[in-house]
Design a protein around this motif. Structure first.
Motif, mmCIF file in Angstrom:
data_model
loop_
_atom_site.group_PDB
_atom_site.id
_atom_site.type_symbol
_atom_site.label_atom_id
_atom_site.label_comp_id
_atom_site.label_asym_id
_atom_site.label_seq_id
_atom_site.Cartn_x
_atom_site.Cartn_y
_atom_site.Cartn_z
ATOM 1 N N GLN A 41 -17.170 -57.537 -26.429
ATOM 2 C CA GLN A 41 -17.687 -56.852 -27.601
ATOM 3 C C GLN A 41 -19.179 -57.154 -27.758
ATOM 4 O O GLN A 41 -19.635 -58.258 -27.500
ATOM 5 C CB GLN A 41 -16.936 -57.299 -28.855
ATOM 6 N N THR A 42 -19.907 -56.126 -28.173
ATOM 7 C CA THR A 42 -21.346 -56.289 -28.363
ATOM 8 C C THR A 42 -21.626 -57.265 -29.494
ATOM 9 O O THR A 42 -21.026 -57.183 -30.566
ATOM 10 C CB THR A 42 -21.995 -54.925 -28.689
ATOM 11 N N VAL A 43 -22.532 -58.178 -29.237
ATOM 12 C CA VAL A 43 -22.952 -59.139 -30.255
ATOM 13 C C VAL A 43 -24.352 -58.742 -30.714
ATOM 14 O O VAL A 43 -25.321 -58.864 -29.965
ATOM 15 C CB VAL A 43 -22.956 -60.583 -29.700
ATOM 16 N N GLY A 44 -24.433 -58.242 -31.936
ATOM 17 C CA GLY A 44 -25.721 -57.766 -32.448
ATOM 18 C C GLY A 44 -26.084 -56.422 -31.846
ATOM 19 O O GLY A 44 -25.540 -55.404 -32.219
ATOM 20 N N VAL A 45 -26.992 -56.419 -30.869
ATOM 21 C CA VAL A 45 -27.467 -55.169 -30.263
ATOM 22 C C VAL A 45 -27.694 -55.376 -28.767
ATOM 23 O O VAL A 45 -28.253 -56.386 -28.359
ATOM 24 C CB VAL A 45 -28.787 -54.703 -30.920
ATOM 25 N N ASP A 46 -27.218 -54.420 -27.947
ATOM 26 C CA ASP A 46 -27.540 -54.380 -26.529
ATOM 27 C C ASP A 46 -28.511 -53.231 -26.273
ATOM 28 O O ASP A 46 -28.694 -52.355 -27.128
ATOM 29 C CB ASP A 46 -26.275 -54.198 -25.676
ATOM 30 N N PHE A 47 -29.057 -53.201 -25.073
ATOM 31 C CA PHE A 47 -30.146 -52.271 -24.777
ATOM 32 C C PHE A 47 -29.914 -51.618 -23.422
ATOM 33 O O PHE A 47 -29.591 -52.294 -22.450
ATOM 34 C CB PHE A 47 -31.462 -53.051 -24.789
ATOM 35 N N TYR A 48 -30.065 -50.286 -23.362
ATOM 36 C CA TYR A 48 -29.933 -49.531 -22.110
ATOM 37 C C TYR A 48 -31.083 -48.540 -22.011
ATOM 38 O O TYR A 48 -31.582 -48.058 -23.029
ATOM 39 C CB TYR A 48 -28.611 -48.757 -22.063
ATOM 40 N N VAL A 49 -31.475 -48.212 -20.776
ATOM 41 C CA VAL A 49 -32.517 -47.216 -20.533
ATOM 42 C C VAL A 49 -32.035 -46.235 -19.476
ATOM 43 O O VAL A 49 -31.378 -46.625 -18.502
ATOM 44 C CB VAL A 49 -33.835 -47.877 -20.066
#
Length: 214
Positions: A41-49
């Motif tokens: 599960q995502t903790v806070g915020v993940d980042f993708y480009v």
């Protein structure tokens, strides 16, 4: 030349929805072309480009902020709403509650960013689990219409409509840019541009008279 420099516009997009609806799986499939049966599960915020060529010689950099669905991270994830040009509202087709909570996610973004517009798409995820469906397509389409959003059903597992969903959203943001309802600004990170403005503001008649050298 670095790949990151080869873009004309950058669109920042935030993903929203309850925990476990598959937001991270969708983004990983789209941005990296892979599917994992189990993801933390995502903790806070993940980042993708991800980079797309929306039109010939028009390269768009999509910057995705994958927000956690748990309430305890809400104060963190809200801070990413204001600088987003697009919003991906995701619910699980097999989870009725996640569908019913979509209005709350949408309202939270609108209240945070107003009066700045956001282009939304509503995604019914896990369409491969048709036998477990709890939300009908027409019902979901009705909700999308009420939120001024497009609706599409996807599956990260089978890759059904994943590319198409993000293509719809990207095109929607670009149309808002062309119409002038969204504009790049040094004070807003939702859209960044390396090109001159698409739409030049029309000069008002009184301004033309004022500037006349005759």
């Amino acid at each position: 030349m670095a790949v990151d420099s080869l873009w004309h516009y950058q669109f920042r997009i935030v993903t929203l929805g309850d925990s476990t609806v598959g937001k991270s799986s969708l983004l990983k499939r789209y941005a990296e072309g892979v599917f994992l049966d189990s993801m933390n599960q995502t903790v806070g915020v993940d980042f993708y480009v991800h980079f797309v060529e929306l039109e010939p010689n028009l390269r768009i950099k999509l910057q995705f902020w994958d927000t956690a669905g748990q309430e305890r991270f809400r104060s963190v994830t809200r801070s990413y709403y204001r600088n987003s040009a697009g919003g991906v509202l995701v619910f699980d087709l097999t989870n009725r509650a996640s569908f019913e909570n979509i209005r709350n996610w949408h309202r939270e973004v609108i209240e945070t960013v107003a009066p700045q517009p956001v282009v939304f798409i509503l995604i019914g995820h896990k369409s491969d689990l048709e036998s477990e469906r709890k939300v009908g397509q027409k019902e979901a389409e009705k909700l999308a219409t009420s939120l001024s959003a497009r609706y599409i059903e996807t599956s990260a597992k089978t890759n059904r409509n994943v590319k198409e969903a993000f293509q719809i959203l990207t095109s929607g943001i670009y149309e808002s840019l062309k119409s002038g309802s969204m504009r790049p600004s040094e004070h807003w990170d939702g859209i960044k541009s390396k090109l001159p403005p698409i739409i030049q503001p029309n000069m008002q008649p009184e301004e033309r008279i004022k500037n006349c050298q005759c």
